[in-house]
Design an enzyme around this catalytic site. Structure first.
Site, PDB file in Angstrom:
ATOM      1  N   ALA A 143       0.740  -1.242  -0.016  1.00  0.00           N
ATOM      2  CA  ALA A 143       0.161   0.011   0.008  1.00  0.00           C
ATOM      3  C   ALA A 143       0.801   1.099   0.024  1.00  0.00           C
ATOM      4  O   ALA A 143       0.188   2.375   0.176  1.00  0.00           O
ATOM      5  CB  ALA A 143      -1.025   0.011   1.104  1.00  0.00           C
ATOM      6  N   GLY A 144       2.047   1.119  -0.208  1.00  0.00           N
ATOM      7  CA  GLY A 144       2.987   2.212  -0.281  1.00  0.00           C
ATOM      8  C   GLY A 144       3.076   3.190  -1.494  1.00  0.00           C
ATOM      9  O   GLY A 144       3.529   4.260  -1.305  1.00  0.00           O
TER      10      GLY A 144
ATOM     11  N   SER B  90      -5.436  -9.606 -11.793  1.00  0.00           N
ATOM     12  CA  SER B  90      -5.146  -9.163 -13.226  1.00  0.00           C
ATOM     13  C   SER B  90      -5.790  -9.703 -14.313  1.00  0.00           C
ATOM     14  O   SER B  90      -6.035 -10.760 -14.276  1.00  0.00           O
ATOM     15  CB  SER B  90      -3.341  -9.115 -13.376  1.00  0.00           C
ATOM     16  OG  SER B  90      -3.309  -8.829 -14.805  1.00  0.00           O
TER      17      SER B  90
ATOM     18  N   TYR C 215       3.670 -14.458 -14.162  1.00  0.00           N
ATOM     19  CA  TYR C 215       2.893 -13.620 -13.322  1.00  0.00           C
ATOM     20  C   TYR C 215       1.334 -13.941 -13.648  1.00  0.00           C
ATOM     21  O   TYR C 215       0.444 -14.051 -12.645  1.00  0.00           O
ATOM     22  CB  TYR C 215       2.967 -12.196 -14.018  1.00  0.00           C
ATOM     23  CG  TYR C 215       2.210 -11.037 -13.292  1.00  0.00           C
ATOM     24  CD1 TYR C 215       2.339 -10.678 -12.131  1.00  0.00           C
ATOM     25  CD2 TYR C 215       1.069 -10.421 -14.455  1.00  0.00           C
ATOM     26  CE1 TYR C 215       1.458  -9.362 -11.826  1.00  0.00           C
ATOM     27  CE2 TYR C 215       0.464  -9.380 -14.110  1.00  0.00           C
ATOM     28  CZ  TYR C 215       0.574  -8.827 -12.606  1.00  0.00           C
ATOM     29  OH  TYR C 215      -0.292  -8.080 -12.417  1.00  0.00           O
TER      30      TYR C 215
ATOM     31  N   LYS D 141      -1.404 -15.191 -10.864  1.00  0.00           N
ATOM     32  CA  LYS D 141      -2.889 -14.576 -10.457  1.00  0.00           C
ATOM     33  C   LYS D 141      -4.036 -15.700 -10.815  1.00  0.00           C
ATOM     34  O   LYS D 141      -4.764 -15.574 -10.163  1.00  0.00           O
ATOM     35  CB  LYS D 141      -2.726 -13.493 -11.575  1.00  0.00           C
ATOM     36  CG  LYS D 141      -1.768 -12.186 -11.157  1.00  0.00           C
ATOM     37  CD  LYS D 141      -2.201 -11.437  -9.690  1.00  0.00           C
ATOM     38  CE  LYS D 141      -1.552  -9.977  -9.723  1.00  0.00           C
ATOM     39  NZ  LYS D 141      -1.925  -9.843  -8.408  1.00  0.00           N
TER      40      LYS D 141
HETATM   41  N1  LIG Z   1      -0.086  -1.762 -12.589  1.00  0.00           N
HETATM   42  C1  LIG Z   1      -0.980  -2.174 -13.529  1.00  0.00           C
HETATM   43  O1  LIG Z   1      -1.161  -1.934 -14.549  1.00  0.00           O
HETATM   44  C2  LIG Z   1      -1.747  -3.468 -12.898  1.00  0.00           C
HETATM   45  C3  LIG Z   1      -2.548  -4.338 -13.823  1.00  0.00           C
HETATM   46  C4  LIG Z   1      -3.072  -5.271 -13.389  1.00  0.00           C
HETATM   47  C5  LIG Z   1      -3.015  -5.699 -11.960  1.00  0.00           C
HETATM   48  N2  LIG Z   1      -2.101  -4.997 -11.335  1.00  0.00           N
HETATM   49  C6  LIG Z   1      -2.217  -5.605  -9.870  1.00  0.00           C
HETATM   50  O2  LIG Z   1      -2.315  -4.475  -8.961  1.00  0.00           O
HETATM   51  C7  LIG Z   1      -1.530  -4.661  -7.981  1.00  0.00           C
HETATM   52  C8  LIG Z   1      -0.771  -3.471  -7.730  1.00  0.00           C
HETATM   53  O3  LIG Z   1      -0.065  -2.605  -8.687  1.00  0.00           O
HETATM   54  P1  LIG Z   1       0.819  -1.609  -8.772  1.00  0.00           P
HETATM   55  O4  LIG Z   1       1.130  -1.278 -10.129  1.00  0.00           O
HETATM   56  O5  LIG Z   1       0.129  -0.514  -8.189  1.00  0.00           O
HETATM   57  O6  LIG Z   1       2.127  -2.101  -8.093  1.00  0.00           O
HETATM   58  P2  LIG Z   1       3.467  -1.259  -7.516  1.00  0.00           P
HETATM   59  O7  LIG Z   1       4.410  -2.363  -8.045  1.00  0.00           O
HETATM   60  O8  LIG Z   1       3.297   0.213  -8.260  1.00  0.00           O
HETATM   61  O9  LIG Z   1       3.029  -1.133  -6.124  1.00  0.00           O
HETATM   62  C9  LIG Z   1       3.122  -2.308  -5.203  1.00  0.00           C
HETATM   63  C10 LIG Z   1       4.058  -2.172  -3.785  1.00  0.00           C
HETATM   64  O10 LIG Z   1       4.279  -3.409  -3.219  1.00  0.00           O
HETATM   65  C11 LIG Z   1       5.170  -3.450  -2.595  1.00  0.00           C
HETATM   66  N3  LIG Z   1       5.981  -4.795  -2.419  1.00  0.00           N
HETATM   67  C12 LIG Z   1       6.513  -5.502  -3.337  1.00  0.00           C
HETATM   68  N4  LIG Z   1       6.662  -6.846  -2.783  1.00  0.00           N
HETATM   69  C13 LIG Z   1       6.215  -6.827  -1.883  1.00  0.00           C
HETATM   70  C14 LIG Z   1       5.940  -7.812  -0.711  1.00  0.00           C
HETATM   71  N5  LIG Z   1       6.694  -9.018  -0.701  1.00  0.00           N
HETATM   72  N6  LIG Z   1       5.753  -7.478   0.694  1.00  0.00           N
HETATM   73  C15 LIG Z   1       5.023  -6.122   0.667  1.00  0.00           C
HETATM   74  N7  LIG Z   1       5.109  -5.268  -0.064  1.00  0.00           N
HETATM   75  C16 LIG Z   1       5.492  -5.560  -1.305  1.00  0.00           C
HETATM   76  C17 LIG Z   1       6.210  -2.602  -3.361  1.00  0.00           C
HETATM   77  O11 LIG Z   1       7.113  -2.005  -2.592  1.00  0.00           O
HETATM   78  C18 LIG Z   1       5.429  -1.551  -3.992  1.00  0.00           C
HETATM   79  O12 LIG Z   1       5.244  -0.224  -3.276  1.00  0.00           O
HETATM   80  C19 LIG Z   1      -0.690  -5.733  -7.965  1.00  0.00           C
HETATM   81  O13 LIG Z   1      -1.416  -6.925  -7.381  1.00  0.00           O
HETATM   82  C20 LIG Z   1      -0.540  -5.851  -9.410  1.00  0.00           C
HETATM   83  O14 LIG Z   1      -0.246  -7.470  -9.893  1.00  0.00           O
HETATM   84  C21 LIG Z   1      -1.723  -3.922 -11.630  1.00  0.00           C
END
Ligand SMILES: NC(=O)c1ccc[n+]([C@@H]2O[C@H](COP(=O)([O-])OP(=O)(O)OC[C@H]3O[C@@H](n4cnc5c(N)ncnc54)[C@H](O)[C@@H]3O)[C@@H](O)[C@H]2O)c1
Length: 247
Positions: A14-15, A146, A160, A164
């Site tokens: 959630a960061g 996703s 990935y 999922k």
């Molecule tokens: N970004 C996209 O286009 C997209 C598309 C489809 C699905 N998603 C899904 O949405 C979710 C969020 O994606 P996002 O792009 O916001 O991700 P992001 O990488 O921008 O942010 C995710 C955060 O998770 C933290 N993190 C990584 N590994 C971790 C761990 N082992 N324990 C705790 N924290 C951890 C990271 O430090 C980061 O701050 C994910 O599940 C991703 O698979 C994203």
């Protein structure tokens, strides 16, 4: 509607981006929120932002792939909030080693990371909260997935996508086990988000809304799934993708 006062939530990863949007949205509806991230500074920043806005949040830096760390965090949340966690949102899903690339080019040493964070991460978290949710007769489990779980592509996402798909199946079965106890479990499958979209207009033309998703879009959908009003919504995978995939 969608009042989460008196409820306590944990949001992983959630960061930043989607996870931060989820944490902010749950807090705005009144939930006390554990803001988890692997990177402590990120968790601290989002937690401070929520508190500055009048919400309740505490940062917790830990790795969701480590069962003992997850259990410690859940115990700490219980003592800080004075009650157990009753909303779990497992959003962290992109590991440092994403396992990105055409499968034939990927060394086997890279196969595990996506599975560890998405599938074992979900098992660690669900196992840590499910007992108290069932005992209390209320709980909400929301898994972030996703579109790549169900739609194949040539974009180097096989590991990935497999992780999922696996977690979507896990949550479906969990929903059946916890349903009689007032606990729901659903998956929210996201399409392309703004943080990953770049600015290629050709990409946007494949999205009916002509824009990628935002942290606010994701937060609003999670608020619904976490709410008391969503008590008959369980065992489902909901697509949140701007109409990029319509089946
Ligand atoms: N970004 C996209 O286009 C997209 C598309 C489809 C699905 N998603 C899904 O949405 C979710 C969020 O994606 P996002 O792009 O916001 O991700 P992001 O990488 O921008 O942010 C995710 C955060 O998770 C933290 N993190 C990584 N590994 C971790 C761990 N082992 N324990 C705790 N924290 C951890 C990271 O430090 C980061 O701050 C994910 O599940 C991703 O698979 C994203």
């Amino acid at each position: 509607m969608f009042d989460l006062s008196g409820h306590t939530a944990i949001v992983t990863g959630a960061g930043q981006n989607a996870g931060a949007g989820i944490a902010r949205a749950l807090a705005a509806q009144g939930a006390a929120v554990v803001v988890n991230d692997l990177v402590a500074e990120r968790a601290d920043a989002v937690s401070s932002e929520i508190r500055d806005a009048g919400g309740t949040a505490i940062p917790m830096a830990f790795d969701v792939t480590e069962l003992s760390s997850v259990r410690d965090a859940v115990d700490k949340a219980r003592s800080e909030f004075g009650r157990h966690l009753d909303i779990l949102v497992h959003n962290a899903g992109i590991p440092a080693d994403f396992g990105h690339g055409q499968f034939r080019t990927l060394d086997p040493s890279r196969w595990r990371a996506p599975v560890e964070i998405n599938l074992f991460g979900a098992m660690n978290l669900v196992s840590a909260v499910i007992g108290e949710m069932c005992d209390a007769g209320w709980g909400r489990i929301v898994q972030i997935s996703s579109g790549s779980a169900r739609v194949g592509s040539d974009q180097g996402l096989s590991l990935y996508g497999a992780s999922k798909s696996g977690v979507e199946g896990f949550i479906r079965h969990i929903s059946q086990e916890v349903g009689p106890f007032g606990v729901t479990a659903n998956t929210l499958a996201l399409g392309l988000q703004a943080n990953a979209a770049g600015s290629n207009p050709e990409v946007f033309s494949r999205i009916a809304t002509r824009r990628p998703g935002t942290p606010e879009d994701v937060g609003a959908a999670v608020v619904y799934l976490a709410s008391p009003e969503a008590s008959w919504m369980t065992g489902q995978t909901l697509n949140l993708n701007g109409g990029s995939v319509t089946t």
